[in-house]
Design an enzyme around this catalytic site. Structure first.
Site, PDB file in Angstrom:
ATOM      1  N   LYS A 107       0.814  -1.212   0.000  1.00 32.06           N
ATOM      2  CA  LYS A 107       0.000   0.000   0.000  1.00 32.06           C
ATOM      3  C   LYS A 107       0.855   1.273   0.000  1.00 32.06           C
ATOM      4  CE  LYS A 107      -4.224  -1.922   1.997  1.00 32.06           C
ATOM      5  NZ  LYS A 107      -3.816  -3.324   2.261  1.00 32.06           N
TER       6      LYS A 107
HETATM    7  C1  LIG Z   1      -4.508  -4.432   1.633  1.00 31.38           C
HETATM    8  C2  LIG Z   1      -3.778  -5.726   1.606  1.00 31.38           C
HETATM    9  C3  LIG Z   1      -4.178  -6.803   0.758  1.00 31.38           C
HETATM   10  C4  LIG Z   1      -5.401  -6.726  -0.112  1.00 31.38           C
HETATM   11  O1  LIG Z   1      -5.254  -5.842  -1.204  1.00 31.38           O
HETATM   12  P1  LIG Z   1      -6.533  -5.362  -2.033  1.00 31.38           P
HETATM   13  O2  LIG Z   1      -6.048  -4.317  -2.945  1.00 31.38           O
HETATM   14  O3  LIG Z   1      -7.483  -4.806  -0.991  1.00 31.38           O
HETATM   15  O4  LIG Z   1      -7.102  -6.552  -2.702  1.00 31.38           O
HETATM   16  C5  LIG Z   1      -3.403  -7.950   0.729  1.00 31.38           C
HETATM   17  N1  LIG Z   1      -2.317  -8.084   1.519  1.00 31.38           N
HETATM   18  C6  LIG Z   1      -1.914  -7.094   2.352  1.00 31.38           C
HETATM   19  C7  LIG Z   1      -0.722  -7.315   3.209  1.00 31.38           C
HETATM   20  C8  LIG Z   1      -2.623  -5.881   2.428  1.00 31.38           C
HETATM   21  O5  LIG Z   1      -2.221  -4.917   3.268  1.00 31.38           O
END
Ligand SMILES: *Cc1c(COP(=O)(O)O)cnc(C)c1O
Length: 438
Positions: A107
């Site tokens: 993210k």
């Molecule tokens: C947010 C997150 C996900 C999921 O990603 P999406 O874009 O919501 O599908 C998977 N793994 C981790 C570690 C995350 O922080």
């Protein structure tokens, strides 16, 4: 470029409007009107370009009309100040390590890009400062807080449930200071989210200060995630392990929760990136998996799992995927397949992978690895997105694979910092009067 709403019941927006609004007025998600294909020469020589050079070309296809070239280049280069290596785990299976950024999770890419794009618009307008409100159950808060840290003209308020996030996570957004304020709410995650939603709807508050959100439905957060799919392809092409003819044998597997990450990959595909097919790996929250099997989308309350950043019962970005394929279940299932794993299976996979290869998976990446292992066909090469560093979930990971895994310096530094947070009752009036005084 104009952005339309997936609900088709709102006016189109400029990039600036779409970024500041987040959600369209009809509650739909914004989509770019045009997805530009990148030229053949780009793909022919992609392996000779750096991550930043690749990302700039991709960014230009989306944002080139709306952001000055030099400014866009700086936004991209500042965002991608860390590597995203494709690491071999075993024959034909690679891990795209998306966890070398400030908070050790994927993210970071979207959050950093959004912070810099928003800053560009604020400066251009010479307008009032912008305030970002974000409710978090852990990971989003840290990525957003670190993405916006020190960015002029923007203040971030992170609302999190008291006692409900891990110490490691809490340290990543409560120790920063500067333009980041952490509010420790006496309630659960849903209460935090409700406070934020009410704030956006409060007329008096919105007159007093400019408010915006930074969750994954924002186009500035989800689209930049396309960058690393291109870079993954470039790395595997450079390593000479992909088919040389036009027929791609690359399978990309994405551990998914809200489906923003995989959705960005699908945009890459629409831009001509040679990916044969995708796999969406779920934990026990299997709404998308069921949709693929039945054609019916039935959201339901999420259940808690080991891979908790994927505990989503109504994935917001489903609307984008549906729109991208004009609602055709046939087109969606011909490109994307699904998988779903219980906590038991996640643990088993982390153990098996560690014992056989010494590669340490985090619980999210474990879903991706297993889905590739179970579904890869002869002649295919698979890469899964390792979405977080295993040390982010150290206690669980140590316990499962029976090791004492290393904590990267960056994470250890956060934990040494001093916690600065403000207690907030679960009461909108208290939250509002706090913001009115800010
Ligand atoms: C947010 C997150 C996900 C999921 O990603 P999406 O874009 O919501 O599908 C998977 N793994 C981790 C570690 C995350 O922080």
């Amino acid at each position: 470029m104009k952005y339309y709403s997936t609900n088709k019941n709102a006016e189109t927006a400029t990039l600036h409007e779409a970024v500041v609004k987040g959600l369209a007025p009809d509650k739909g998600l914004y989509m770019p009107e045009i997805i530009n294909k990148l030229p053949k020469e780009f793909y022919d020589h992609i392996e000779d370009l750096s991550f930043q050079e690749i990302a700039y070309k991709v960014a230009n296809a989306f944002f080139g009309e709306d952001v000055e070239p030099e400014a866009l280049k700086k936004i991209v280069y500042d965002t991608l100040a860390f590597d995203v290596p494709a690491v071999k785990v075993e024959d034909n299976i690679y891990s795209l390590e998306l966890f070398h950024g400030p908070t050790l999770a994927f993210k970071d890419v979207g959050a950093r890009f959004m912070a810099r794009l928003l800053q560009y618009f604020v400066k251009q307008e010479g307008a009032k400062d912008i305030n970002v409100l974000v409710a978090t159950s852990g990971d989003t808060g840290s990525a957003v807080a670190n993405g916006f840290l020190g960015v002029d003209g923007i203040h971030v308020y992170v609302l999190y449930p008291k006692g409900k996030v891990s110490k490691i996570q809490e340290s990543q957004f409560t120790t920063l200071g500067q333009n980041i304020t952490a509010l420790e709410v006496d309630g659960v995650f849903d209460d935090c989210q409700a406070l934020v939603k009410k704030a956006f709807m409060d007329k008096e508050l919105n007159k007093h200060m400019k408010l915006t959100s930074a969750n994954s439905i924002n186009v500035a957060r989800f689209l930049p995630q396309a960058f690393y799919y291109f870079y993954a392809y470039a790395q595997l092409k450079k390593a000479n392990i992909l088919e040389r003819n036009n027929k791609s044998n690359l399978v990309v597997c994405v551990p998914s929760g809200n489906f923003g990450n995989i959705c960005a990959g699908l945009f890459g595909y629409k831009m001509g990136l040679p990916i044969k097919r995708f796999i969406a790996a779920n934990n026990a929250n299997d709404i998308f998996y069921k949709y693929l099997k039945t054609g019916e989308y039935n959201p339901k309350p999420s259940v808690q799992t080991l891979a908790n950043a994927m505990d989503v019962g109504d994935p917001s970005n489903f609307a984008r995927i549906y729109d991208l394929f004009e609602g055709s279940h046939k087109d969606i299932t011909s490109l994307i397949s699904g998988a779903t794993y219980t906590d038991e299976q996640i643990k088993e996979t982390m153990n098996q992978c560690y014992n056989e290869t010494k590669y340490i998976l985090d619980p999210h990446g474990a879903c991706g690895y297993r889905a590739l292992k179970e579904n890869l066909e002869p002649g295919e090469v698979g890469i899964f997105l390792e979405t977080a560093h295993p040390a982010k979930f150290k206690e669980k990971v140590d316990d499962i694979i029976n090791q004492d895994i290393d904590i990267p310096t960056r994470l250890a530094e956060f934990m040494k910092g001093k916690k600065q947070s403000i207690n907030m009752p679960n009461d909108f009036n208290a939250f509002k009067s706090f913001l009115m005084k800010a």
